[in-house]
Design a protein around this motif. Structure first.
Motif, PDB file in Angstrom:
ATOM      1  N   GLY A   5       0.824  -1.216   0.000  1.00  0.00           N
ATOM      2  CA  GLY A   5       0.000   0.000   0.000  1.00  0.00           C
ATOM      3  C   GLY A   5       0.852   1.258   0.000  1.00  0.00           C
ATOM      4  N   THR A   6       1.943   1.242   0.765  1.00  0.00           N
ATOM      5  CA  THR A   6       2.853   2.385   0.808  1.00  0.00           C
ATOM      6  C   THR A   6       3.482   2.618  -0.557  1.00  0.00           C
ATOM      7  N   ILE A   7       3.873   1.549  -1.224  1.00  0.00           N
ATOM      8  CA  ILE A   7       4.490   1.673  -2.549  1.00  0.00           C
ATOM      9  C   ILE A   7       3.486   2.225  -3.556  1.00  0.00           C
ATOM     10  N   VAL A   8       2.266   1.704  -3.531  1.00  0.00           N
ATOM     11  CA  VAL A   8       1.248   2.153  -4.492  1.00  0.00           C
ATOM     12  C   VAL A   8       0.893   3.619  -4.264  1.00  0.00           C
ATOM     13  N   ILE A   9       0.626   3.996  -3.022  1.00  0.00           N
ATOM     14  CA  ILE A   9       0.287   5.390  -2.718  1.00  0.00           C
ATOM     15  C   ILE A   9       1.479   6.299  -3.011  1.00  0.00           C
ATOM     16  N   GLY A  10       2.697   5.863  -2.676  1.00  0.00           N
ATOM     17  CA  GLY A  10       3.895   6.646  -2.984  1.00  0.00           C
ATOM     18  C   GLY A  10       4.045   6.889  -4.470  1.00  0.00           C
ATOM     19  N   PHE A  11       3.771   5.862  -5.265  1.00  0.00           N
ATOM     20  CA  PHE A  11       3.862   6.012  -6.720  1.00  0.00           C
ATOM     21  C   PHE A  11       2.828   7.004  -7.232  1.00  0.00           C
ATOM     22  N   ILE A  12       1.597   6.903  -6.738  1.00  0.00           N
ATOM     23  CA  ILE A  12       0.542   7.823  -7.181  1.00  0.00           C
ATOM     24  C   ILE A  12       0.871   9.259  -6.775  1.00  0.00           C
ATOM     25  N   VAL A  13       1.332   9.445  -5.546  1.00  0.00           N
ATOM     26  CA  VAL A  13       1.711  10.787  -5.080  1.00  0.00           C
ATOM     27  C   VAL A  13       2.865  11.331  -5.922  1.00  0.00           C
ATOM     28  N   GLY A  14       3.857  10.493  -6.208  1.00  0.00           N
ATOM     29  CA  GLY A  14       4.988  10.913  -7.039  1.00  0.00           C
ATOM     30  C   GLY A  14       4.555  11.307  -8.441  1.00  0.00           C
ATOM     31  N   LEU A  15       3.648  10.537  -9.029  1.00  0.00           N
ATOM     32  CA  LEU A  15       3.141  10.863 -10.364  1.00  0.00           C
ATOM     33  C   LEU A  15       2.407  12.199 -10.372  1.00  0.00           C
ATOM     34  N   ILE A  16       1.580  12.423  -9.380  1.00  0.00           N
ATOM     35  CA  ILE A  16       0.822  13.682  -9.319  1.00  0.00           C
ATOM     36  C   ILE A  16       1.773  14.858  -9.123  1.00  0.00           C
ATOM     37  N   ALA A  17       2.775  14.698  -8.260  1.00  0.00           N
ATOM     38  CA  ALA A  17       3.745  15.783  -8.043  1.00  0.00           C
ATOM     39  C   ALA A  17       4.510  16.086  -9.324  1.00  0.00           C
ATOM     40  N   ARG A  18       4.916  15.040 -10.042  1.00  0.00           N
ATOM     41  CA  ARG A  18       5.632  15.261 -11.306  1.00  0.00           C
ATOM     42  C   ARG A  18       4.724  15.886 -12.359  1.00  0.00           C
ATOM     43  N   PHE A  19       3.439  15.544 -12.347  1.00  0.00           N
ATOM     44  CA  PHE A  19       2.488  16.123 -13.289  1.00  0.00           C
ATOM     45  C   PHE A  19       2.272  17.604 -13.002  1.00  0.00           C
ATOM     46  N   LEU A  20       2.185  17.963 -11.725  1.00  0.00           N
ATOM     47  CA  LEU A  20       1.945  19.353 -11.342  1.00  0.00           C
ATOM     48  C   LEU A  20       3.178  20.237 -11.520  1.00  0.00           C
ATOM     49  N   MET A  21       4.364  19.617 -11.561  1.00  0.00           N
ATOM     50  CA  MET A  21       5.613  20.346 -11.775  1.00  0.00           C
ATOM     51  C   MET A  21       6.314  19.749 -12.993  1.00  0.00           C
ATOM     52  N   PRO A  22       5.795  20.023 -14.190  1.00  0.00           N
ATOM     53  CA  PRO A  22       6.382  19.404 -15.380  1.00  0.00           C
ATOM     54  C   PRO A  22       7.814  19.870 -15.610  1.00  0.00           C
ATOM     55  N   GLY A  23       8.580  19.008 -16.202  1.00  0.00           N
ATOM     56  CA  GLY A  23       9.973  19.298 -16.499  1.00  0.00           C
ATOM     57  C   GLY A  23      10.630  18.068 -17.073  1.00  0.00           C
ATOM     58  N   LYS A  24      11.918  18.131 -17.239  1.00  0.00           N
ATOM     59  CA  LYS A  24      12.659  17.013 -17.823  1.00  0.00           C
ATOM     60  C   LYS A  24      13.282  16.164 -16.725  1.00  0.00           C
ATOM     61  N   ASP A  25      12.443  15.565 -15.918  1.00  0.00           N
ATOM     62  CA  ASP A  25      12.918  14.669 -14.870  1.00  0.00           C
ATOM     63  C   ASP A  25      12.953  13.257 -15.429  1.00  0.00           C
TER      64      ASP A  25
END
Length: 83
Positions: A5-25
């Protein structure tokens, strides 16, 4: 919450953060998940400092995303100086 559950939620949170701060990561699944998990930890500490959460209480989803965005911003600043 279990480790899966921690891995799944961490992945979703990471995706949303990367989506809200677009760049060449150049982050894959593992780094995005780590970003989300660290963001949740940062969100917990910020929320506790502001009085949003009690000691020992986990951060909410929104605070986790904000924490992940802060971690991503710091990572970009540090990587920009190294280049």
């Amino acid at each position: 919450m279990g480790i899966i559950g921690t891995i799944v939620i961490g992945f979703i949170v990471g995706l949303i953060a990367r989506f809200l701060m677009p760049g060449k990561d150049k982050m894959g699944f593992i780094l995005t998940t780590i970003l989300g998990i660290i963001g949740a930890v940062v969100g917990t500490y910020i929320g506790s400092a502001l009085g949003w959460y009690e000691v020992g209480e986990e951060a909410g989803f929104l605070a986790s995303v904000v924490g992940a965005m802060i971690v991503l911003l710091i990572a970009r600043l540090l990587m920009g100086r190294r280049s």
